[in-house]
Design a protein around this motif. Structure first.
Motif, PDB file in Angstrom:
ATOM      1  N   ALA A 123      64.624  34.726 -61.956  1.00 45.06           N
ATOM      2  CA  ALA A 123      63.457  34.653 -62.561  1.00 45.06           C
ATOM      3  C   ALA A 123      62.287  34.707 -61.509  1.00 45.06           C
ATOM      4  CB  ALA A 123      63.389  33.212 -63.221  1.00 45.06           C
ATOM      5  N   ASP A 124      62.478  34.016 -60.343  1.00 40.70           N
ATOM      6  CA  ASP A 124      61.273  34.104 -59.296  1.00 40.70           C
ATOM      7  C   ASP A 124      61.135  35.498 -58.845  1.00 40.70           C
ATOM      8  OD1 ASP A 124      61.944  30.859 -57.737  1.00 40.70           O
ATOM      9  OD2 ASP A 124      60.588  31.747 -59.439  1.00 40.70           O
ATOM     10  N   GLN A 125      62.291  36.523 -58.658  1.00 39.51           N
ATOM     11  CA  GLN A 125      62.208  37.607 -58.217  1.00 39.51           C
ATOM     12  C   GLN A 125      61.594  38.489 -59.271  1.00 39.51           C
ATOM     13  OE1 GLN A 125      66.289  38.749 -57.590  1.00 39.51           O
ATOM     14  NE2 GLN A 125      66.080  38.330 -55.384  1.00 39.51           N
ATOM     15  N   PHE A 126      61.648  38.322 -60.418  1.00 36.91           N
ATOM     16  CA  PHE A 126      61.016  38.937 -61.488  1.00 36.91           C
ATOM     17  C   PHE A 126      59.637  38.809 -61.556  1.00 36.91           C
ATOM     18  CE2 PHE A 126      60.437  40.919 -65.476  1.00 36.91           C
ATOM     19  CZ  PHE A 126      59.688  39.921 -66.361  1.00 36.91           C
ATOM     20  N   LEU A 127      59.111  37.417 -61.507  1.00 35.20           N
ATOM     21  CA  LEU A 127      57.840  37.025 -61.474  1.00 35.20           C
ATOM     22  C   LEU A 127      57.244  37.742 -60.229  1.00 35.20           C
ATOM     23  CD1 LEU A 127      57.456  33.202 -62.223  1.00 35.20           C
ATOM     24  CD2 LEU A 127      56.621  35.230 -63.599  1.00 35.20           C
ATOM     25  N   ASP A 128      57.605  37.764 -59.169  1.00 37.41           N
ATOM     26  CA  ASP A 128      57.103  38.381 -57.980  1.00 37.41           C
ATOM     27  C   ASP A 128      56.807  40.000 -58.317  1.00 37.41           C
ATOM     28  OD1 ASP A 128      58.871  36.546 -55.401  1.00 37.41           O
ATOM     29  OD2 ASP A 128      57.185  36.031 -56.600  1.00 37.41           O
TER      30      ASP A 128
END
Length: 305
Positions: free
Chosen positions: A7-12
């Motif tokens: 999820a964090d990679q996607f947001l970034d």
């Protein structure tokens, strides 16, 4: 094929493309993983919602329908270009589709006609639902098309895919018509974006910023009283949004965060689904990040700190 992003990679990845993102509560762990696999992922699928109104659309794709539980996508892309995170993991968006289409996506070559529906697409595709009535007449604003481009390009860039990894639901499952715009046109936009060494920079709009911490302090300054003038300008910004929502009389657009504004904010929080008594769940009129961010997304301000 690739392991799904976190999820964090996607947001970034989204933010690196310049996207405007609103996070819904608990989206990082909201999924249908108990019902089947998610991954390896092979591409991105675009849908339209057959709905009208951002708030109701977010609610529908989050909760689902009778017989089709949510989440119904990974993101919902509103007409104003805001990307709302809905769930992360397996979601009920793609359904069954054509194995020849999947093979073409994996090989990143031209798509064959979709003739059968025998392969589980929910395991293989990221999915975006896009706010549109789907009648062929409801327009697709440029801000929304740009956000769809940003969403798909972010995932392609992160996985090293080309624009050929992006398909429409209508290209996957026989009988589907979504989305109503040209997928070839969208793939052309994505290809152009990916052809640059860095993401295409979009000048940010001039938007007021509201400090969450200062707004909370203003809300708590005079509990149970009419309130006193607050010098922090963000109070008036939020009051103006509440007036536009029909929750606050215009006469109270005066920089006072008193009981009337508390009541109006409480009503907005209830619209956002808050009603409990626990911290972070209460519709108590004290601004929280999620409800305030949703208000800002609709009324043109950003929430900071």
């Amino acid at each position: 094929m690739s392991t799904p992003l976190t999820a964090d990679q996607f947001l970034d990845a989204l933010r690196a493309e310049g996207a405007t993102v609103v996070e819904t509560g608990g989206w990082r762990t909201y999924n249908r993983n108990a019902k089947g696999p998610w991954g390896p992922v092979n591409g991105v699928m675009i849908h339209h919602t057959v709905t009208k109104g951002t708030d109701s659309t977010v609610r529908i794709v989050h909760d689902g329908y009778e017989g089709l539980p949510g989440p119904l996508c990974h993101v919902m892309i509103a007409k104003d270009g805001t990307i709302w995170t809905i769930g992360w993991g397996r979601t009920n968006h793609a359904g069954a589709g054509d194995p020849d289409v999947l093979a073409a996506v994996v090989a990143e070559r031209s798509l064959p006609p979709d003739r059968v529906a025998t392969v589980d697409g929910n395991a293989h595709f990221y999915g975006a639902e896009c706010e549109n009535l789907g009648d062929g007449s409801d327009p697709w604003p440029e801000a929304q098309l740009l956000a769809i481009e940003q969403f798909a390009a972010a995932l392609c860039r992160a996985h090293g895919w080309t624009a050929a990894s992006v398909i429409g639901h209508k290209e996957w499952q026989p009988g589907k018509s979504d989305p109503t715009f040209s997928m070839d046109g969208l793939r052309g936009r994505i290809a152009a974006r990916l052809g640059h060494g860095t993401p295409r920079q979009v000048p940010p709009p001039s938007r007021p910023q509201v400090s969450l911490s200062q707004l909370i302090a203003a809300a708590r300054s005079n509990p149970g009283m009419a309130g006193t003038p607050v010098t922090y300008a963000g109070v008036r910004t939020v009051e103006a949004a509440l007036v536009d929502e029909g929750l606050l009389a215009r006469t109270y657009l005066d920089g006072h965060y008193g009981t009337t504004t508390v009541s109006a904010m409480s009503a907005w929080q209830e619209r956002c689904g808050y009603s409990g008594r626990q911290p972070g769940q209460a519709a108590d009129g004290i601004p929280g990040r999620d409800s305030l961010t949703r208000l800002g997304a609709k009324h043109g301000f950003d929430v900071v700190d």
